[in-house]
Design a protein around this motif. Structure first.
Motif, PDB file in Angstrom:
ATOM      1  N   ALA A 151       0.810  -1.222   0.000  1.00  0.00           N
ATOM      2  CA  ALA A 151       0.000   0.000   0.000  1.00  0.00           C
ATOM      3  C   ALA A 151       0.843   1.272   0.000  1.00  0.00           C
ATOM      4  CB  ALA A 151      -0.940  -0.023   1.188  1.00  0.00           C
ATOM      5  N   SER A 152       0.945   1.896   1.172  1.00  0.00           N
ATOM      6  CA  SER A 152       1.484   3.244   1.209  1.00  0.00           C
ATOM      7  C   SER A 152       2.948   3.319   0.786  1.00  0.00           C
ATOM      8  CB  SER A 152       1.348   3.795   2.618  1.00  0.00           C
ATOM      9  OG  SER A 152       2.067   2.984   3.489  1.00  0.00           O
ATOM     10  N   GLY A 153       3.270   4.380   0.054  1.00  0.00           N
ATOM     11  CA  GLY A 153       4.662   4.634  -0.319  1.00  0.00           C
ATOM     12  C   GLY A 153       5.200   3.683  -1.362  1.00  0.00           C
ATOM     13  N   THR A 154       4.342   2.844  -1.903  1.00  0.00           N
ATOM     14  CA  THR A 154       4.842   1.951  -2.942  1.00  0.00           C
ATOM     15  C   THR A 154       4.287   2.397  -4.294  1.00  0.00           C
ATOM     16  OG1 THR A 154       3.041   0.376  -2.773  1.00  0.00           O
ATOM     17  CG2 THR A 154       4.960  -0.019  -1.380  1.00  0.00           C
ATOM     18  N   GLY A 155       4.988   2.055  -5.316  1.00  0.00           N
ATOM     19  CA  GLY A 155       4.577   2.454  -6.661  1.00  0.00           C
ATOM     20  C   GLY A 155       5.771   2.323  -7.577  1.00  0.00           C
ATOM     21  N   LEU A 156       5.775   3.178  -8.607  1.00  0.00           N
ATOM     22  CA  LEU A 156       6.862   3.100  -9.572  1.00  0.00           C
ATOM     23  C   LEU A 156       8.179   3.577  -8.936  1.00  0.00           C
ATOM     24  CD1 LEU A 156       7.554   2.483 -12.484  1.00  0.00           C
ATOM     25  CD2 LEU A 156       7.003   4.846 -13.058  1.00  0.00           C
ATOM     26  N   VAL A 157       9.204   2.767  -9.107  1.00  0.00           N
ATOM     27  CA  VAL A 157      10.529   3.108  -8.576  1.00  0.00           C
ATOM     28  C   VAL A 157      11.484   3.176  -9.772  1.00  0.00           C
ATOM     29  CG1 VAL A 157      12.443   2.214  -7.188  1.00  0.00           C
ATOM     30  CG2 VAL A 157      10.113   1.960  -6.363  1.00  0.00           C
ATOM     31  N   HIS A 158      12.283   4.231  -9.837  1.00  0.00           N
ATOM     32  CA  HIS A 158      13.227   4.351 -10.955  1.00  0.00           C
ATOM     33  C   HIS A 158      14.408   3.420 -10.756  1.00  0.00           C
ATOM     34  CE1 HIS A 158      16.574   6.137 -13.247  1.00  0.00           C
ATOM     35  NE2 HIS A 158      15.637   6.536 -14.091  1.00  0.00           N
ATOM     36  N   GLY A 159      14.919   3.378  -9.541  1.00  0.00           N
ATOM     37  CA  GLY A 159      15.990   2.436  -9.221  1.00  0.00           C
ATOM     38  C   GLY A 159      17.384   3.011  -9.402  1.00  0.00           C
ATOM     39  N   ASP A 160      17.520   4.095 -10.166  1.00  0.00           N
ATOM     40  CA  ASP A 160      18.855   4.678 -10.377  1.00  0.00           C
ATOM     41  C   ASP A 160      18.704   6.184 -10.555  1.00  0.00           C
ATOM     42  OD1 ASP A 160      21.557   4.780 -10.699  1.00  0.00           O
ATOM     43  OD2 ASP A 160      21.579   4.026 -12.761  1.00  0.00           O
ATOM     44  N   PHE A 161      17.897   6.774  -9.689  1.00  0.00           N
ATOM     45  CA  PHE A 161      17.567   8.180  -9.868  1.00  0.00           C
ATOM     46  C   PHE A 161      18.670   9.064  -9.301  1.00  0.00           C
ATOM     47  CE2 PHE A 161      15.594  12.231  -9.310  1.00  0.00           C
ATOM     48  CZ  PHE A 161      14.737  12.334 -10.378  1.00  0.00           C
ATOM     49  N   ARG A 162      19.409   9.696 -10.172  1.00  0.00           N
ATOM     50  CA  ARG A 162      20.452  10.613  -9.746  1.00  0.00           C
ATOM     51  C   ARG A 162      20.575  11.695 -10.805  1.00  0.00           C
ATOM     52  NH1 ARG A 162      24.687   5.823 -11.090  1.00  0.00           N
ATOM     53  NH2 ARG A 162      25.016   6.580 -13.187  1.00  0.00           N
ATOM     54  N   ILE A 163      21.225  12.750 -10.425  1.00  0.00           N
ATOM     55  CA  ILE A 163      21.190  13.953 -11.268  1.00  0.00           C
ATOM     56  C   ILE A 163      21.782  13.706 -12.651  1.00  0.00           C
ATOM     57  CG2 ILE A 163      23.324  15.237 -10.801  1.00  0.00           C
ATOM     58  CD1 ILE A 163      21.340  17.501  -9.777  1.00  0.00           C
ATOM     59  N   ASP A 164      22.778  12.819 -12.751  1.00  0.00           N
ATOM     60  CA  ASP A 164      23.375  12.618 -14.075  1.00  0.00           C
ATOM     61  C   ASP A 164      22.535  11.703 -14.962  1.00  0.00           C
ATOM     62  OD1 ASP A 164      24.048  10.534 -12.415  1.00  0.00           O
ATOM     63  OD2 ASP A 164      25.922  10.083 -13.443  1.00  0.00           O
ATOM     64  N   ASN A 165      21.409  11.256 -14.461  1.00  0.00           N
ATOM     65  CA  ASN A 165      20.482  10.525 -15.317  1.00  0.00           C
ATOM     66  C   ASN A 165      19.326  11.414 -15.750  1.00  0.00           C
ATOM     67  OD1 ASN A 165      21.484   7.999 -15.905  1.00  0.00           O
ATOM     68  ND2 ASN A 165      20.843   7.132 -13.938  1.00  0.00           N
ATOM     69  N   LEU A 166      19.507  12.716 -15.595  1.00  0.00           N
ATOM     70  CA  LEU A 166      18.450  13.654 -15.982  1.00  0.00           C
ATOM     71  C   LEU A 166      18.948  14.569 -17.101  1.00  0.00           C
ATOM     72  CD1 LEU A 166      17.255  14.854 -12.452  1.00  0.00           C
ATOM     73  CD2 LEU A 166      16.421  12.920 -13.792  1.00  0.00           C
ATOM     74  N   VAL A 167      18.064  14.857 -18.028  1.00  0.00           N
ATOM     75  CA  VAL A 167      18.384  15.857 -19.048  1.00  0.00           C
ATOM     76  C   VAL A 167      17.579  17.103 -18.697  1.00  0.00           C
ATOM     77  CG1 VAL A 167      18.426  16.419 -21.504  1.00  0.00           C
ATOM     78  CG2 VAL A 167      18.533  14.034 -20.776  1.00  0.00           C
ATOM     79  N   PHE A 168      18.300  18.223 -18.584  1.00  0.00           N
ATOM     80  CA  PHE A 168      17.641  19.491 -18.293  1.00  0.00           C
ATOM     81  C   PHE A 168      17.443  20.280 -19.579  1.00  0.00           C
ATOM     82  CE2 PHE A 168      19.140  18.154 -14.259  1.00  0.00           C
ATOM     83  CZ  PHE A 168      18.320  18.742 -13.310  1.00  0.00           C
ATOM     84  N   HIS A 169      16.481  21.144 -19.537  1.00  0.00           N
ATOM     85  CA  HIS A 169      16.215  22.014 -20.681  1.00  0.00           C
ATOM     86  C   HIS A 169      17.534  22.632 -21.170  1.00  0.00           C
ATOM     87  CE1 HIS A 169      14.539  25.403 -22.930  1.00  0.00           C
ATOM     88  NE2 HIS A 169      13.439  24.685 -23.019  1.00  0.00           N
ATOM     89  N   PRO A 170      17.745  22.690 -22.486  1.00  0.00           N
ATOM     90  CA  PRO A 170      19.075  23.049 -22.999  1.00  0.00           C
ATOM     91  C   PRO A 170      19.477  24.506 -22.837  1.00  0.00           C
ATOM     92  CG  PRO A 170      17.524  22.718 -24.806  1.00  0.00           C
ATOM     93  CD  PRO A 170      16.816  22.320 -23.553  1.00  0.00           C
ATOM     94  N   VAL A 171      18.534  25.399 -22.661  1.00  0.00           N
ATOM     95  CA  VAL A 171      18.893  26.817 -22.720  1.00  0.00           C
ATOM     96  C   VAL A 171      19.534  27.264 -21.423  1.00  0.00           C
ATOM     97  CG1 VAL A 171      18.029  29.144 -23.168  1.00  0.00           C
ATOM     98  CG2 VAL A 171      16.903  27.150 -24.188  1.00  0.00           C
ATOM     99  N   GLU A 172      20.729  27.856 -21.508  1.00  0.00           N
ATOM    100  CA  GLU A 172      21.359  28.401 -20.310  1.00  0.00           C
ATOM    101  C   GLU A 172      20.595  29.645 -19.905  1.00  0.00           C
ATOM    102  OE1 GLU A 172      23.594  27.161 -18.546  1.00  0.00           O
ATOM    103  OE2 GLU A 172      24.561  25.668 -19.817  1.00  0.00           O
ATOM    104  N   VAL A 173      20.647  29.959 -18.624  1.00  0.00           N
ATOM    105  CA  VAL A 173      19.881  31.089 -18.153  1.00  0.00           C
ATOM    106  C   VAL A 173      20.512  32.387 -18.607  1.00  0.00           C
ATOM    107  CG1 VAL A 173      19.070  32.292 -16.117  1.00  0.00           C
ATOM    108  CG2 VAL A 173      19.156  29.820 -16.176  1.00  0.00           C
ATOM    109  N   SER A 174      19.782  33.189 -19.261  1.00  0.00           N
ATOM    110  CA  SER A 174      20.291  34.504 -19.604  1.00  0.00           C
ATOM    111  C   SER A 174      19.133  35.448 -19.840  1.00  0.00           C
ATOM    112  CB  SER A 174      21.158  34.444 -20.853  1.00  0.00           C
ATOM    113  OG  SER A 174      20.402  33.926 -21.918  1.00  0.00           O
ATOM    114  N   SER A 175      18.070  34.899 -20.371  1.00  0.00           N
ATOM    115  CA  SER A 175      17.027  35.808 -20.816  1.00  0.00           C
ATOM    116  C   SER A 175      16.042  36.174 -19.723  1.00  0.00           C
ATOM    117  CB  SER A 175      16.261  35.140 -21.949  1.00  0.00           C
ATOM    118  OG  SER A 175      15.716  33.944 -21.485  1.00  0.00           O
ATOM    119  N   CYS A 176      15.607  37.392 -19.749  1.00  0.00           N
ATOM    120  CA  CYS A 176      14.489  37.833 -18.938  1.00  0.00           C
ATOM    121  C   CYS A 176      13.588  38.571 -19.905  1.00  0.00           C
ATOM    122  CB  CYS A 176      14.937  38.820 -17.876  1.00  0.00           C
ATOM    123  SG  CYS A 176      15.911  38.065 -16.608  1.00  0.00           S
ATOM    124  N   TRP A 177      12.398  38.717 -19.571  1.00  0.00           N
ATOM    125  CA  TRP A 177      11.549  39.493 -20.469  1.00  0.00           C
ATOM    126  C   TRP A 177      10.578  40.316 -19.644  1.00  0.00           C
ATOM    127  CZ3 TRP A 177      11.588  34.269 -19.962  1.00  0.00           C
ATOM    128  CH2 TRP A 177      10.450  33.682 -19.449  1.00  0.00           C
TER     129      TRP A 177
END
Ligand code: FAD
Length: 846
Positions: free
Chosen positions: A226-252
Motif C-alpha cells: 500500500a502506502s509509499g509503494t509504486g513506480l521506482v526508478h531504481g537509479d535516480f540521480r542527477i546525471d540521469n536527468l536531461v535538463f532544458h538546454p537553454v542556459e539562463v540569460s534571458s528575462c523578459w
C-alpha cells in the motif's frame, strides 16, 4: 559545467558495430517521421553511463541534406548475459506508459525490436533529447541560483514519477510492490558475497554486519503493497536527468492590463523553464516497490561522495560542505515532499571494490545519525518556492495521534483518515482531469470505467459506506439477518454496513472526501445516495431493504430524491403539490419535480418521491414518501438543469414529470402522512455531510491558493511575498478590498474562518450523536449556514490568487465554488436555517 547531450557522444565502438543497412530499413519502417530513403546514417555511442549501451543515430536525408534527424537507440550489451539483466523490453514498456499517459518527463519511444537479426540484440529507438546533463552533482561552474533551481527541479521530477498511478497506465504488473527493501538487501548481500572472498577482493565483515542491520530495520510498511509503494526508478540521480538546454540569460518584460491601469512600472519577470527536467533516463532498474529507496538514493550526494578520485574524505555535502546554492538535504527533501503529493564497462566498474567499502563506512555513519530532518523547517525555503505551510498541511493531513481533547479522532479513525488521504493522492486527484474530460464530451452521461474500478478498490481497502451511523447499521443488520445464517451477516458487517463510526467520526473522513467533487461517490458516500440510504435504513421495511437498500449499499445502483417543484416555493415542503393517490393495490403519482440530483445518472434506478396523499389532513400530515422505480411508465426525464453552466454530468440534476405513475402500495415509506417526519430525519446526518465536504473543499482551495502564491511571481516577487507592500499600495490608492485581502492577510483570515466552521460542523456532528437530530437541530442549522459561506469565501480568494485560471475549468476551483454556492440554497436556503437558529435560541433561553 553542464554537458550538452551531444557532448557525450563518442565515435562508434567496434564491439557494437551494426549492420547499418538493416538498421536503416528497420528504422524507416518503424520510426514515426524517420526521413525517407535515401538516407545517410551515422552511429555514435554515448560515453556516459554504464548500463545498456546507448547510441545516437543521425539520419541525414540525401534528398534534403539539411534535414538531420537524431534518435537514440538503446540495446542489450553483446554476448551472453543473464536472462533478467538489461531488459530493454521493460525500459521500453515503462517509457511508453509514462510518455503516453503522464506528464513525467521521459523521451518518447518509437519502437521495440526483439528480432536479434537486425543488430544482434533486442533494442528500442527513442526520441533524442538535446539538453544539459550534469555529470558532477556538485555542479561546478554553475551559479548558486541555478544550482538551487537544478536541485529543486530534480526533486520535483522524482516526485512526478512517484505520483504516477501505475494501475491507470497499465504498469500494475510491472513488479511486486511489497518487500522491495527486503529483496534489495538480500540481493546486494548475495552479490557482495559472490564478488568477494577467495581469489577476489577481500570480504569486509562490516558489510555483512550492515546487511544484517538493514534486514532487521526494514521499514514496516515494506511488507505491504500500500502506502509509499509504486513506480521506482531504481537509479535516480542527477546525471540521469536531461535538463532544458537553454542556459539562463534571458528575462523578459510583461505588462498586463492591470499594471497599465494602476500605473505600476513593469518588472523583469520570469526566468523561464531553463531548469526544467525534460527527460529522466536510464530506466533499466525500474520496477514497482518502496519509493523511499529512490528518495534515499537521490540524496546520496549529501552523505557520501564516490567520485573517482583519491582523497581523504569521501563525505558528501553534509561533511565537506554543500556547494553554495545547493539546498540542504532537509530543503531538498522538503521540495520532494511538497511536490508530492551492466554494466557495459566504464571507469566506475574498476573502482567498484573501493567504492563498496567507502559506502559501507558511510552507511554505518548514517545509521548512527539520529534524524535526517531538522525539527524546524529550513530557513529561507519560502524564497525557493517551497511551501512549508504545505508540509505543515501534510503533517496535519497525516492526522498524528494526540492524547486528549474533545475533537480528537480515535486511533481507528486516524488510520482510516490516513488510508483515505493516500487513496485521494494515489487514485482520485490523478483521475480528476480524466473524469472532467468525459463529463465535457458527448459521452458525458456515461460512467468512466475507472470510476467503477476505483469503487471496487475502495471496497477492498475498507473505505466503503463509512457514512453509516452505528444505530442505522444495527437496524439494518437486525432486519436483514435476524435468524439468518451468521456467515453472510459477517460478510455484511465486514463490507457493506460501514465501519461502525459515529457521525462525528465520519466527519473527519467526509471532510477529506469533500476535497474533490468526484471523490464521495467512489466511496459510496455521495449525495443524494447517503440520504436516501439513510431513509431506507431508518424507515424501510425488510422487503424494501432487500430490494433497494442492498444494491445501493453495494454501489450497484444509484438513487434520486424528488421533492422540489418548480411551481411552488419548495423550501417550505408543505407547499408541494405532487399527488400520491391510492387506487387499490397501487398508488398513482402525478406531478412535476425539478432539481432531482442524480436522476440523470445511468445507474440511477430508484427515486424517493415526496408528494401528498391527503390534501385535507393537518399541514404536516399531508405528505408521504414513496419509492418509485425510475423505469416505471409515466416517469419522464425532461432535461438536465445547469448550475452556473455546470450540468454535473454524469450525475445531473433533472426535471421530471410523473404522469399516472402506478407503483405498488408496498412502496410507501413508513406509511401515509409520514413524509414530513421522514424529511426531518433525512435532513439531519445526510445534510451535515454537505457541511463536512464543504470544509474539505475549502481546505483544497486553501492549499491550492498557498501553492499558487508560493509559485507564481507578480511584479518580480512571489504573490506570497507581496504582503504588506501591496496592502499599503492598495490602501494609499484606495483600491478595492480584494487587493488587501489577497496578500499577507488572506491566508490567516481564511484559516481562522475555516477552523471556526470546521469546529462548528464537528460540534454539530457530536451533538447529533449524543442528543439526536431534534435536539441538535440548532447547531446543525448553524453549521449549514457557516460552512458554505466560509467555503465560498475561501474558494473565492483562491480563485482570485489564480487569476483567470481560477475562473476557468482548468482548475477544480470554479466547480468547487459553484457547488458550494448551490448549498446555500440546495441544502435549504440560509434564511430557513437562520430561522431555525432563532427559534432554537429563543426556546433554549426560555
Ligand atoms: C444543485 C442543486 C441540487 C438540488 N438537488 C435537489 C434534490 O436532489 N432534490 C430536491 O428535491 N431538490 C433539490 N434541489 C432544490 C432545493 O432543495 C431547493 O432549491 C430549495 O429547497 C429551495 O427551494 P426553491 O428553489 O423552491 O426556493 P424557494 O422556496 O422559492 O425560496 C427562494 C428564496 O426565498 C427565501 N426564503 C425562503 N424561505 C425563507 C424564510 N423562511 N425566510 C426568509 N427568506 C426565505 C430565500 O432567499 C430562498 O432562497 C437542488 C437545488 C440545487 C440548486
Amino acid at each position: 559545467m553542464a554537458m550538452l547531450t551531444s557532448n557525450l557522444l563518442n565515435p562508434e565502438n567496434s564491439a557494437h558495430r551494426f549492420d547499418d543497412a538493416a538498421l536503416l530499413r528497420y528504422a524507416a519502417a518503424n520510426v514515426e517521421g524517420f526521413p525517407p530513403p535515401p538516407v545517410d546514417l551515422t552511429v555514435s555511442r554515448f560515453g556516459h553511463g554504464q548500463s545498456n549501451p546507448t547510441f545516437c543515430l543521425e539520419a541525414v536525408s540525401r534528398v534534403f541534406p539539411g534535414a538531420v534527424k537524431r534518435y537514440v537507440l538503446r540495446k542489450k550489451p553483446p554476448g551472453v548475459i543473464l536472462e533478467s539483466a538489461h531488459a530493454v523490453e521493460r525500459e521500453f514498456q515503462v517509457l511508453k506508459a509514462l510518455h503516453v499517459h503522464t506528464d513525467v518527463p521521459v523521451p518518447k519511444v518509437f519502437c521495440l525490436c526483439t528480432d536479434t537479426s537486425i543488430i544482434g540484440t533486442s533494442f528500442y529507438i527513442m526520441e533524442y533529447l538535446e539538453g544539459r546533463i550534469f555529470l558532477d552533482n556538485k555542479l561546478p561552474g554553475i551559479t548558486p541560483e541555478r544550482r538551487k533551481a537544478i536541485y529543486q527541479a530534480t526533486a520535483r521530477a522524482l516526485a512526478s514519477l512517484h505520483k504516477v498511478n501505475v494501475d491507470f497506465i497499465g504498469l500494475q504488473k510491472f513488479g511486486r510492490r511489497e518487500n522491495y527493501c527486503k529483496r534489495q538487501v538480500q540481493r546486494w548481500e548475495k552479490q557482495y558475497l559472490a564478488s568477494t572472498g577467495e581469489g577476489k577482493p577481500d570480504q569486509n565483515p562490516r558489510m555483512l554486519d550492515l546487511a544484517g542491520w538493514l534486514k532487521q530495520h526494514i521499514p514496516h510498511e515494506d511488507s505491504s503493497a500500500a502506502s509509499g509503494t509504486g513506480l521506482v526508478h531504481g537509479d535516480f540521480r542527477i546525471d540521469n536527468l536531461v535538463f532544458h538546454p537553454v542556459e539562463v540569460s534571458s528575462c523578459w518584460f510583461s505588462m498586463s492590463e492591470g499594471m497599465m491601469e494602476s500605473g505600476i512600472v513593469p518588472h523583469r519577470i520570469g526566468k523561464g523553464l531553463q531548469d526544467r527536467v525534460i527527460g529522466i533516463l536510464d530506466w533499466e532498474l525500474s520496477t514497482l516497490g518502496n519509493q523511499m529507496c529512490d528518495v534515499a538514493y537521490s540524496s546520496l550526494p549529501y552523505i557520501v561522495d564516490v567520485t573517482l578520485v583519491d582523497r581523504e574524505s569521501y563525505g558528501g555535502f553534509e561533511v565537506n560542505g554543500t556547494p553554495e546554492g545547493i539546498p540542504s538535504l532537509a530543503e531538498y527533501l522538503a521540495v520532494y515532499c511538497s511536490a508530492s503529493g551492466n554494466a557495459s564497462g566504464g571507469e566506475r566498474a574498476r573502482y567498484a571494490g573501493k567504492v563498496a567499502n567507502i559506502l559501507i563506512d558511510y552507511a554505518w555513519a548514517f545509521i548512527n545519525k539520529k534524524s535526517v530532518l531538522p525539527s524546524q523547517p529550513p530557513q529561507g525555503i519560502l524564497d525557493s518556492e517551497v511551501s512549508w505551510k504545505k508540509l505543515d498541511k501534510k503533517k496535519e493531513d497525516s492526522y498524528p495521534a494526540k492524547e486528549q481533547g474533545k475533537f480528537v479522532p480515535s486511533k481507528k479513525v486516524l488510520e482510516l483518515c490516513n488510508k483515505l488521504l493516500m487513496f485521494m493522492e494515489n487514485h482520485i486527484y490523478p483521475m480528476e482531469n480524466e473524469f472532467y474530460k468525459l463529463a465535457q464530451s458527448t459521452a458525458r452521461w456515461t460512467i468512466h470505467p475507472e470510476e467503477e474500478k476505483l469503487k471496487e478498490l475502495a471496497k477492498r481497502e475498507g473505505l466503503w459506506n463509512l457514512w453509516i451511523p452505528l444505530d442505522s447499521a444495527a437496524r439494518a443488520r437486525k432486519l436483514l439477518f435476524d435468524g439468518e445464517d451468521h456467515a453472510s451477516a459477517g460478510h455484511w458487517n465486514d463490507h457493506l454496513l460501514g465501519a461502525g463510526l459515529s457521525n462525528l467520526e465520519y466527519g473527519y473522513l467526509c471532510e477529506i472526501m469533500g476535497r474533490s467533487v468526484w471523490a464521495p461517490q467512489i466511496f459510496n458516500c455521495g449525495a443524494p445516495d447517503t440520504g436516501n440510504m439513510e431513509v431506507l435504513l431508518r424507515y424501510g421495511t425488510k422487503e424494501q431493504l432487500k430490494e433497494w437498500l442492498i444494491p445501493l449499499l453495494e454501489g450497484k445502483i444509484r438513487s434520486g430524491f424528488a421533492m422540489t417543484e418548480p411551481q411552488v416555493a419548495s423550501s417550505d415542503a408543505t407547499n408541494i403539490e405532487c399527488s400520491i393517490t391510492r387506487q387499490g393495490d397501487f398508488y398513482v403519482i402525478n406531478g412535476k419535480k425539478w432539481w432531482t440530483s442524480g436522476a440523470m445518472d445511468p445507474r440511477c434506478k430508484i427515486l424517493i418521491v415526496m408528494g401528498k396523499t391527503d390534501f385535507t389532513a393537518a399541514k404536516h400530515k399531508q405528505q408521504s414518501m414513496i419509492l418509485v422505480d425510475i423505469s416505471t411508465p409515466g416517469v419522464q426525464i425532461k432535461r438536465p438543469l445547469l448550475v452556473f453552466g455546470f450540468d454535473d454530468a454524469p450525475h445531473g440534476h433533472a426535471e421530471i414529470t410523473f404522469e399516472n405513475v402506478r407503483v405498488p402500495v408496498k412502496n410507501i415509506l413508513l406509511g401515509e402522512g409520514r413524509g414530513f417526519e421522514i424529511a426531518q430525519g433525512r435532513l439531519g446526518p445526510g445534510r451535515l455531510h454537505h457541511c463536512m465536504r464543504l470544509i474539505g473543499a475549502a481546505e483544497r482551495g486553501m492549499q491550492m491558493m498557498v501553492e499558487r502564491a508560493l509559485r507564481r511571481k507578480v511584479f518580480g516577487k512571489l504573490i506570497a511575498q507581496q504582503g504588506s507592500f501591496l496592502s499599503s499600495i492598495a490602501k494609499s490608492l484606495g483600491r478595492s478590498e480584494w487587493m488587501l485581502e489577497t496578500n499577507a492577510t488572506y491566508k490567516p483570515r481564511c484559516r481562522v474562518e475555516l477552523e471556526q466552521a470546521k469546529l462548528l460542523v464537528l460540534e454539530a456532528a457530536d451533538q447529533l450523536d449524543r442528543f439526536g437530530n431534534k435536539k441538535a437541530r440548532g447547531t446543525i442549522a448553524m453549521a449549514k449556514v457557516a460552512a458554505p459561506n466560509m467555503a465560498l469565501k475561501v474558494l473565492d480568494m483562491a480563485m482570485q490568487v489564480h487569476g483567470a485560471a481560477g475562473l476557468s475549468s482548468d482548475t477544480v476551483l470554479s466547480h468547487l465554488w459553484a457547488t458550494a454556492r448551490t448549498l446555500r440554497i440546495a441544502d435549504g436556503p440560509d434564511e430557513v436555517h437562520l430561522g431555525t437558529i432563532a427559534i432554537d435560541t429563543v426556546t433554549v433561553r426560555k
